[in-house]
Structures are given as C-alpha cells and as structure tokens.
Design an enzyme around this catalytic site. Structure first.
Site, short mmCIF file in Angstrom:
data_model
loop_
_atom_site.label_atom_id
_atom_site.label_comp_id
_atom_site.label_asym_id
_atom_site.label_seq_id
_atom_site.Cartn_x
_atom_site.Cartn_y
_atom_site.Cartn_z
N GLU A 7 -21.36 -31.83 -28.97
CA GLU A 7 -21.73 -32.19 -30.34
C GLU A 7 -22.15 -30.98 -31.15
O GLU A 7 -21.94 -30.93 -32.35
CB GLU A 7 -22.87 -33.22 -30.32
CG GLU A 7 -23.25 -33.71 -31.71
CD GLU A 7 -24.09 -34.98 -31.68
OE1 GLU A 7 -24.88 -35.16 -32.61
OE2 GLU A 7 -23.96 -35.78 -30.73
N LYS A 8 -22.75 -29.99 -30.46
CA LYS A 8 -23.25 -28.80 -31.16
C LYS A 8 -22.92 -27.56 -30.34
O LYS A 8 -22.75 -27.62 -29.12
CB LYS A 8 -24.77 -28.88 -31.34
CG LYS A 8 -25.27 -30.09 -32.10
CD LYS A 8 -26.79 -30.02 -32.26
CE LYS A 8 -27.35 -31.31 -32.85
NZ LYS A 8 -27.41 -32.40 -31.87
N ASP A 103 -24.01 -36.14 -28.07
CA ASP A 103 -25.39 -36.47 -27.71
C ASP A 103 -25.45 -37.90 -27.16
O ASP A 103 -24.64 -38.76 -27.55
CB ASP A 103 -26.31 -36.35 -28.94
CG ASP A 103 -26.68 -34.90 -29.23
OD1 ASP A 103 -26.38 -34.04 -28.39
OD2 ASP A 103 -27.27 -34.64 -30.29
N ASP A 105 -26.46 -40.86 -27.65
CA ASP A 105 -26.93 -41.96 -28.49
C ASP A 105 -25.74 -42.52 -29.27
O ASP A 105 -24.60 -42.05 -29.14
CB ASP A 105 -28.05 -41.50 -29.43
CG ASP A 105 -27.66 -40.33 -30.32
OD1 ASP A 105 -26.44 -40.10 -30.52
OD2 ASP A 105 -28.55 -39.64 -30.83
N TYR A 328 -33.80 -33.97 -24.36
CA TYR A 328 -33.20 -34.44 -25.62
C TYR A 328 -34.24 -35.13 -26.50
O TYR A 328 -34.87 -36.11 -26.07
CB TYR A 328 -32.06 -35.41 -25.30
CG TYR A 328 -31.36 -35.98 -26.51
CD1 TYR A 328 -30.61 -35.17 -27.34
CD2 TYR A 328 -31.47 -37.33 -26.81
CE1 TYR A 328 -29.97 -35.70 -28.45
CE2 TYR A 328 -30.84 -37.87 -27.92
CZ TYR A 328 -30.09 -37.04 -28.73
OH TYR A 328 -29.46 -37.57 -29.84
N ARG A 330 -34.12 -36.75 -29.65
CA ARG A 330 -33.88 -37.89 -30.55
C ARG A 330 -33.83 -39.19 -29.75
O ARG A 330 -33.00 -40.06 -29.99
CB ARG A 330 -32.59 -37.69 -31.33
CG ARG A 330 -32.65 -36.51 -32.30
CD ARG A 330 -31.29 -36.21 -32.90
NE ARG A 330 -31.33 -35.05 -33.75
CZ ARG A 330 -31.29 -35.07 -35.09
NH1 ARG A 330 -31.20 -36.23 -35.72
NH2 ARG A 330 -31.34 -33.96 -35.80
#
Length: 636
Positions: A7-8, A103, A105, A328, A330
């Site tokens: 994702e990043k 991520d 989620d 993580y 979030r």
C-alpha cells in the site's frame, strides 16, 4: 515473475528486506535477483471521477440535475501519482503471480484491488492472487507473514463492502453538498456547505451540545449528610437517600429541589440514634485495561497531553513506518493472537531499552503472565496496537513521539502485571426512619495501577469496623446547597469518545442496538481526519480545549432534516456494510433503497428554510465560488 503490491513505499521496503538478496532499485519498484518484484501504491492511486466527467452539464451546480447517479462508475488516476500507477499496471501484466499487500483493513483491501482491476486479467490469474497481511514492519514479523499467505478470494466481500461505502459516500456527499450549497446561495451565502454521512452527524453532536449549554438554566438542589460516630468515638459520613414519598420534590435524576424538605430531614436526624441496617464487604479485583486500538489511544493522548486526534494518528504512522516501534496503528482491535505472547519478553526488553517505561517498571513485569488480551477468537485482520521488539540505537524520537510511544508501552506492560485488588464496603444506616448510605474503597494491592501514576494508597473514606445491627449516633446533620450544572463542551477526548460510543446519543432502541454492535461513527482510520475536516470547513472552532460549532455549523444543522444530522443513517449503513463483508447482503440490496432515500433528501433540500443562511457571510467573488465548488464537492 511474482509481484508484491504494497500500500505504501515503507511497507514495500519492509517486504523487500525480508526477501532474498541481491536486489536492485528500479523506477517505482524493487527487483529481486530471481526476477520477482516488490512495488507499491502511494495511498490511493485512483479516485472517483467528478460529476462533470460523466456529463459536461454537471459543471454548473443546478437543482434540476440532482440527484446525480452514475450509470457506469468511473475511477480516474490521481494526477500526482499517475506515473506510479503506470508502473504498477505494466508489472501486473507481466506478473505470473500477484501478492496483494495492502494494509489489513477494509480500505487497504479495496485500494490494491482497484489497481489490479485496472488491468484486465484472466479469471484464472485473478483466482491465484494471494493476500499478505502485515501489522508489524520488523524483519522477523514480515518473514512470518510471508510464510502465511492466504487467498485474496477470502477478502472479496471485504472489498465489496469498502466499494459500497465509497460509492454511497460519494452519492450522498456530492449530491447533498450541492443541494445545500445551492440553498445557501439563494439566501446570499457563498461558501460550500459540505454534507457527509459521518461528518454531519458529528457536527450535529457538537451543535446539540452547544444548544443544550446555551439553553441551560441552573437550578438549586439539596443534599443531606449525616455525620456519625460509633461507641468508640470513630466517625464517618453517610448521604441521605430520599424515599419514594419524596419523588414529587425531585427532578428526573433524583435530586431534591425543595429546600424545606431537606431542612426537615436535618432537624429530624440531628442528635439521634442510628442503626447499621445493611453491611456489604467484598474484596474485588480489576484486570488491566486491554491494549490500545487507535481511538482508545487518541482519547488517552487527548486527556494526557491535549493532543488532537489527527496529530496522534500522524505520530503513530511515524512510529510504525519510520521507527518500526509499534504495530499497525489504524487498528480497531484491542486483542492479540495467542502466539504473539511468545514475543512478550523481547518486547518488554525493547520497551526498557527505548525508554518506553522505566527499567524498574519493566523488571516488575511477568512476561509469563497471559492476560485476557491474548485471544485468537477476538482478532480479525489486524490486532491491537502494541510495541515491537525493535530497539533504537539512539534517542531518535521527538518529544511528542516519545509521549505516544510511552502510552502504548504502558498499556502493553500492564498486561503482565497483577490485578488491582481492593476492598469495597457498602453501608446503609437508618436514622429516624430515613435511609443513609456510604461506600468506601481501600486499596489492597495496586497491581497494574502502579503503572498508571498511582503511587500511594488512597481511600475514598476510611470506615471504622462496623457490623450489621450496630448502634451509632448521628451527632451532626449537614445541609449541602448545590446547583445543577450544564454538560461540558466537547473536547478532543470527549468528541472521540462520543464517536466511538455514539449509541449513547440515540433514542431509537433498534438503532441503538446496531450502533452498540458496530464501531460507532466513522472508522479508526477516518475519525481524526473527519474532525479536522470540520475545522477546515469552518463548521467547528476551538475555545481553549473546548470544541464548539461556528455560526455556519449551527445554521447548517438547523436547515438539515434530522435524518442527516443524527447518527441513525450511519448506523443503518454500518450494519449493512458489515452484512456485505459477512456475505449476508449483496451490494445491490444495499444500494437500491439508499438511492430512494437520497431522492427524498434532495427534495427536502430544495424546500428547506434557506433563510437560516441569510445572516452568514455573503457571496464571495463568483470565480472563487466555482473553484471552491469543484474542489470541495467531494464527500467526507
């Protein structure tokens, strides 16, 4: 060629570090010696198309166009990251195996899925996509995750749920923002009046609280205290409990509003014998609070350091991505998988090394203890926010990072401390036919409370030895004059708490039940941003630590129907989105009734009382309105 899509960039680097060397840094990806590649998104590479990209007519905001509902939904590349999207699409076409490493989620799932969907892969190739779930960027944790790949097919319902939420937010936010902005324009107000499924109920909470405070009238009420002594001249105090006969003189909360009644009690019990009618003595235990999820951490950081929620999230991202000191961030989960317990000793050592908590506190932690937080059945895609085994070589954290890191360390360390043990005594005393009560608590063993800043034994009230039926003497009665007080304005901590416990503000029993079963308003990842957005759009402002609504915020809520200004709509949506994720509802079953409701809300906007905006700032230059309208018409 196997392609890992993170994702990043920070996550991509962590994955690459756990894969064989040598490696070669290319433009937009890392190439391994065997030809496999690790590439990355930069957050969302795609975004919803604007209304005028569906039809040129929609450049002009008009009531007759509403509601705008795309027949075929379109995504467009974000201009700043278009180059990286091109790199990814080329790699996806070349790959023989794809590993989704978004991520862990709902949004992380959709974000990478949408990029993959930009390339028309064969069904067979799509079926082979694997899912990599990483919540700790340290080398051993990433290697462990790489050995536990799952099929991406398992997560399709989660992706569909995120897609449904994204499109529904666009439909409501864009259409109702246009509708109420046009209503405001009729009254001469020129700024965009942004409406969103989550941001608007939050604004409604603040407006309702402000109005409650503004309309509050303080009223006097009265309490009676009995000062008692035993035959051995030991003293304590108990408070009068009004009987049912006193209800006509009490408010809804049971406070006595009639001074004469309280004065009568004082005169009746002064210098009178008393009897212990009930005595309950129990030793109680309290377990350590669970490790943090993001909202719980933000609430505690706001209370301890007056940190805004967005600042806490930004700090956590640094602690996770840059320093690799926490898992993580979030996360909406407060539990840990059972096998995570094996890392306890290493994590406690890292906490001591990194000055996350004093050495003495770390030495007292029993790493063999297994608290209730270690529970596989409570862990979903991600787990609680806890420290990692990473040890810093230097004091690399700034002051705010250190504060947040220490909070996370303290909460984790508490899992390896004994329970807090205390004695609780409840006493009922009868005096001249009236009931008086008191409660006392004495610390027996501080346990985990020793970590929380409580360094000495403190009693609410020290009670003498008592027995049921024991005779006492009321040597003095005291009338206490008090005034009712309004509720406090929201602060960062209490507004976040209200968002996570939103069911407290709902009267409808069915909706209250739904909200209790969901995570409240917004998600762990979005709450801070939504609060900041309300400040940015000048619906909220700060007065010291207090958060209050601006005139614009007040006017907007007064013009909106209750369905938009209350959390009820969000409750229904969240229940439906959870059902989609659990395959108990289809995307279409969610969207069809939503469109009917949107049509009704647009009609209500057309006929709302726009004069509430007449006293607000008048229309700015026309070109400024158009520019702002395009940029701010996106939903929150």
């Amino acid at each position: 060629m196997k392609l890992y899509i993170a994702e990043k960039p920070s996550l991509a680097r962590a994955i690459a570090d756990a894969l064989p060397k040598p490696q070669k840094k290319q433009d937009g990806f890392i190439e391994l010696a065997n030809g496999d590649c690790v590439s990355w998104c930069i957050g969302h590479l795609l975004e919803q198309a604007e209304p005028d990209e569906y039809d040129e007519r929609f450049k002009k905001w008009r009531f007759e166009h509403l509601p705008i509902v795309p027949e075929q939904w379109q995504l467009k590349p974000k201009p700043k990251t278009r180059k990286q999207l091109t790199v990814l699409k080329k790699l996806i076409k070349q790959a023989t195996q794809i590993v989704h490493a978004g991520d862990p989620d709902r949004e992380g799932q959709l974000l990478v899925d949408q990029v993959i969907d930009q390339v028309k892969l064969s069904q067979a190739k799509k079926q082979q996509i694997q899912r990599l779930l990483i919540s700790d960027l340290n080398l051993n944790a990433v290697k462990k995750a790489l050995n536990n790949l799952r099929s991406n097919r398992e997560f399709i319902p989660l992706s569909v749920s995120a897609l449904a939420r994204s499109r529904a937010d666009w439909l409501f936010g864009m259409n109702l923002t246009r509708a109420y902005t046009l209503a405001g324009q009729k009254a001469g107000f020129g700024n965009v009046l942004s409406v969103g499924r989550v941001q608007t109920p939050i604004l409604g909470l603040v407006v309702n609280r402000d109005n409650e405070i503004a309309n509050f009238t303080a009223k006097p009420f009265y309490e009676v205290l009995a000062h008692l002594k035993t035959q051995n001249q030991q003293t304590f105090t108990a408070k009068w409990q009004p009987s049912k006969a006193c209800e006509p003189y009490q408010d809804d909360e049971g406070r006595v509003l009639h001074r004469g009644l309280a004065e009568n009690v004082v005169s009746r019990i002064t210098d009178q014998p008393a009897t212990v009618s009930e005595l309950e003595q129990k030793q109680k235990k309290q377990q350590a609070p669970l490790p943090y999820n993001l909202s719980a951490l933000q609430i505690d950081a706001a209370k301890a350091f007056s940190m805004p929620a967005q600042s806490v999230l930004d700090i956590c991202q640094n602690l996770y991505e840059r320093h690799k000191l926490i898992t993580y961030p979030r996360s909406d989960n407060r539990y840990l998988p059972k096998d995570h317990h094996r890392e306890a000793a290493g994590i406690i050592a890292a906490i001591a090394h990194n000055n996350g908590q004093p050495n003495e506190a770390c030495n007292k932690a029993d790493s063999s203890k297994r608290s209730k937080c270690f529970n596989d059945s409570k862990v979903a895609a991600h787990h609680a926010i806890v420290p990692t085994v990473k040890q810093l070589r230097t004091a690399a954290l700034n002051a705010d990072e250190q504060k947040v890191y220490r909070l996370i360390c303290r909460q984790y360390l508490a899992q390896f401390y004994p329970d807090y043990i205390f004695n609780e005594t409840k006493v009922s005393v009868m005096i001249a036919g009236g009931l008086f009560k008191t409660t006392a608590k004495q610390d027996v063993s501080l346990g985990f409370k020793a970590l929380m800043g409580k360094t000495e034994l403190k009693d609410e009230q020290t009670l003498p030895p008592l027995e049921k039926g024991q005779q006492l003497h009321c040597y003095e009665a005291q009338l206490v004059d008090k005034m009712t007080s309004p509720p406090a304005h929201f602060t960062d901590a209490t507004l976040l708490s209200a968002m996570t416990g939103i069911s407290r503000y709902v009267k409808d029993s069915e909706i209250k039940k739904i909200l209790k079963e969901t995570d409240g308003l917004g998600t762990e990842a979005t709450r801070a941003g939504i609060i900041e957005l309300l400040f940015k759009r000048r619906f909220l402002k700060r007065q010291g630590k207090s958060i209050i609504a601006t005139e614009t915020g007040q006017a907007l809520i007064s013009a909106l129907p209750l369905a938009l200004a209350s959390p009820d709509l969000t409750a229904k949506w969240e229940a439906s989105l959870s059902n989609i994720a659990e395959q108990q509802m289809s995307y279409q079953q969610f969207l069809t009734p939503l469109l009917d409701e949107l049509q009704q809300l647009v009609e209500q906007a057309k006929h709302c009382d726009s004069q509430v905006f007449a006293q607000l700032p008048k229309t700015p230059p026309k070109r400024r309105f158009k520019r702002k309208a395009k940029s701010k018409a996106k939903p929150a």
